[in-house]
Design a protein around this motif. Structure first.
Motif, short mmCIF file in Angstrom:
data_model
loop_
_atom_site.label_atom_id
_atom_site.label_comp_id
_atom_site.label_asym_id
_atom_site.label_seq_id
_atom_site.Cartn_x
_atom_site.Cartn_y
_atom_site.Cartn_z
N LYS A 28 -5.71 1.70 9.04
CA LYS A 28 -6.10 2.57 7.36
C LYS A 28 -6.95 2.53 7.11
O LYS A 28 -7.22 4.20 6.26
N LYS A 29 -7.49 1.49 6.64
CA LYS A 29 -9.37 2.19 6.06
C LYS A 29 -10.03 1.96 7.03
O LYS A 29 -11.50 3.17 6.51
N GLU A 30 -10.19 2.06 8.38
CA GLU A 30 -11.08 2.59 9.25
C GLU A 30 -11.46 3.84 10.40
O GLU A 30 -11.93 3.68 10.77
N LYS A 31 -9.74 4.05 10.30
CA LYS A 31 -8.87 4.83 10.93
C LYS A 31 -9.46 5.41 12.56
O LYS A 31 -9.68 5.78 13.03
N ILE B 266 -3.12 -2.66 7.77
CA ILE B 266 -4.67 -2.32 7.03
C ILE B 266 -5.75 -1.83 7.04
O ILE B 266 -6.54 -0.80 6.63
N ARG B 267 -6.25 -2.78 8.51
CA ARG B 267 -7.78 -1.75 9.26
C ARG B 267 -7.93 -1.04 9.41
O ARG B 267 -8.71 0.01 9.30
N PRO C 28 1.08 -0.88 -0.08
CA PRO C 28 0.33 0.06 0.30
C PRO C 28 0.88 1.42 -0.41
O PRO C 28 1.87 1.08 0.54
#
Length: 346
Positions: free
Chosen positions: A328-331, A325-326, A153
Motif C-alpha cells: 500500500k505504501k510503496e505501490k 502495508i508495504r 488502516p
C-alpha cells in the motif's frame, strides 16, 4: 387545499412521527432503573478519557439460552450478518450498508471469527468501531474513541458535527435466566468534548432518540430470531418466487431441499454447508490444483506472450499484514511473489 392547510397537515404528521419516535425509544424497551444505573464492563473505556460519561441501556427477556443469543451478536457487522435492526432505516436514513442475514454461519462462529482488535464495521468507507472485549457467551464490547482511533488502516473514529472528541462503547451482555432463558442488556456509554448544550442535544438525538429506536428494534429482532419466530423478508419471497421457479412452475425444484421445512424456514443459504459434500462432486471431483494451467504450447491463445516459468516452484504465499502495508505504501509487488527461495527447496 390551501398551502397553509398543507403546512398544517405536514406539521401534524411530523409531530405525530416525532411523538412516535419518543414513545418507542423512551417509554418502551428500556432496562430497569437498577440495570440503567449499573456500572458495566466496558464503561471504563469511556470513563478513562472523559468525565461526562453518559449511558443509554435497553433490555429484553428472551426465551432462549444465553449462548444462543451470543451467537447472533457474534455475527453483527456490515461485513457479516448486518445490524439485526431495521435495515430499511439503516440504509435509507443513515446510509449504512446493512443487509440482515438471520442464519447462523460457520465462518462467523470460529474461535478467531471475532477477537479484540477486529473492526466492527458500520460501512466500507472506514466508519468503524473496534472490538475491545469479547468474552464468549457472556458479553461483547465494541468501542471507538477519537483519542484512541481504531488500529486498522482505512478506518476512522467517527464523531458528530461540532465535536472535537467523541467516544462510544456499544456493549451486549447476556444474563442467563433459569429455565434456559436470557436477559439481553443492550448498552451504550458515550463521552464527548466540548461539553456544551448544543453538543449534548446532538448526542441525545443520536444516542437516545434515533439510537434508542434502533437499539429497541435490535432487541426485538434478535428475540424473534432466537425464538424461531422471524419471518422471511418480502424481497426474499419475491426472488424465490421469480428466480426460484415458484411462481412460474416448470416442474423444476427451487432447491435441493425444496418442499422440506429446512428450505422453507431457512431464508439465507448456509454459506459453507456444501463443503461437506460439494454438488460438483456428483459430476466430477472439485479441482484445487491443475499443473496444466495455463496451456503454453503452440496453437494456444497465449503461446507468444505467456510466462512459462511463472508457476514453476510457486505456491500460494502466506498472508502477511506487513507485506500488505508495504504494498500500500510503496505501490509495488514482490519480485517472484510466491516463488520458493533456494533455502526453501530442500
Amino acid at each position: 387545499m390551501k398551502k397553509s392547510s398543507w403546512m398544517k397537515l405536514g406539521g401534524a404528521a411530523a409531530l405525530t412521527g416525532l411523538s412516535g419516535l419518543v414513545a418507542f425509544s423512551q417509554f418502551s424497551g428500556k432496562a430497569t432503573k437498577e440495570e440503567q444505573e449499573w456500572v458495566y464492563p466496558g464503561d471504563d473505556l469511556i470513563d478513562a478519557n472523559y468525565d461526562n460519561g453518559y449511558s443509554s441501556t435497553y433490555a429484553i427477556d428472551i426465551d432462549a439460552p444465553a449462548y444462543a443469543v451470543y451467537r447472533i451478536f457474534k455475527q453483527i457487522g456490515a461485513e457479516k450478518s448486518g445490524s439485526f435492526s431495521s435495515e430499511f432505516l439503516e440504509r435509507t436514513f443513515a446510509r449504512l450498508p446493512f443487509f440482515n442475514s438471520y442464519e447462523i454461519q460457520e465462518e462467523f462462529q470460529q474461535p478467531d471469527s471475532m477477537v479484540p482488535g477486529d473492526i466492527a464495521a458500520f460501512d466500507f468507507h472506514g466508519m468503524s468501531m473496534e472490538w475491545a472485549d469479547v468474552v464468549p457467551g457472556k458479553y461483547m464490547v465494541q468501542w471507538v474513541d477519537t483519542k484512541n482511533p481504531p488500529a486498522a488502516p482505512g478506518s476512522y473514529a467517527f464523531r458528530f458535527p461540532f465535536m472535537k472528541h467523541f467516544a462510544a462503547a456499544w456493549c451486549f451482555y447476556f444474563v442467563p435466566l433459569k429455565g434456559d432463558r436470557c436477559r439481553l442488556i443492550n448498552h451504550w456509554r458515550i463521552g464527548f468534548e466540548p461539553d456544551n448544550p448544543t453538543i449534548s442535544a446532538i448526542n441525545w438525538i443520536n444516542i437516545e432518540l434515533i439510537g434508542g429506536v434502533m437499539t429497541h428494534l435490535q432487541n426485538l429482532y434478535v428475540k424473534r430470531v432466537v425464538e424461531f419466530r422471524k419471518k422471511q423478508h418480502h424481497t426474499g419471497k419475491m426472488m424465490r418466487g421469480i428466480l426460484g421457479g415458484r411462481w412460474f412452475n416448470t416442474g423444476t425444484p427451487a432447491g435441493r431441499w425444496d418442499g422440506t421445512p429446512l428450505f422453507e424456514e431457512t431464508y439465507t443459504q448456509w454459506m459453507r454447508y456444501g463443503r461437506q459434500s460439494p454438488a460438483v462432486a456428483e459430476i466430477r471431483e472439485p479441482v484445487t490444483d491443475n499443473p496444466e494451467w495455463p496451456p503454453t504450447g503452440p496453437g494456444t491463445p497465449w503461446a507468444d506472450i505467456v510466462d512459462e516459468d511463472y508457476f514453476t516452484d510457486w505456491e500460494e504465499p502466506e498472508f502477511s499484514w506487513e507485506e500488505q502495508i508495504r504494498q500500500k505504501k510503496e505501490k509495488t509487488y514482490l519480485k517472484g511473489w510466491g516463488k520458493k527461495k533456494p533455502s526453501e527447496e530442500k
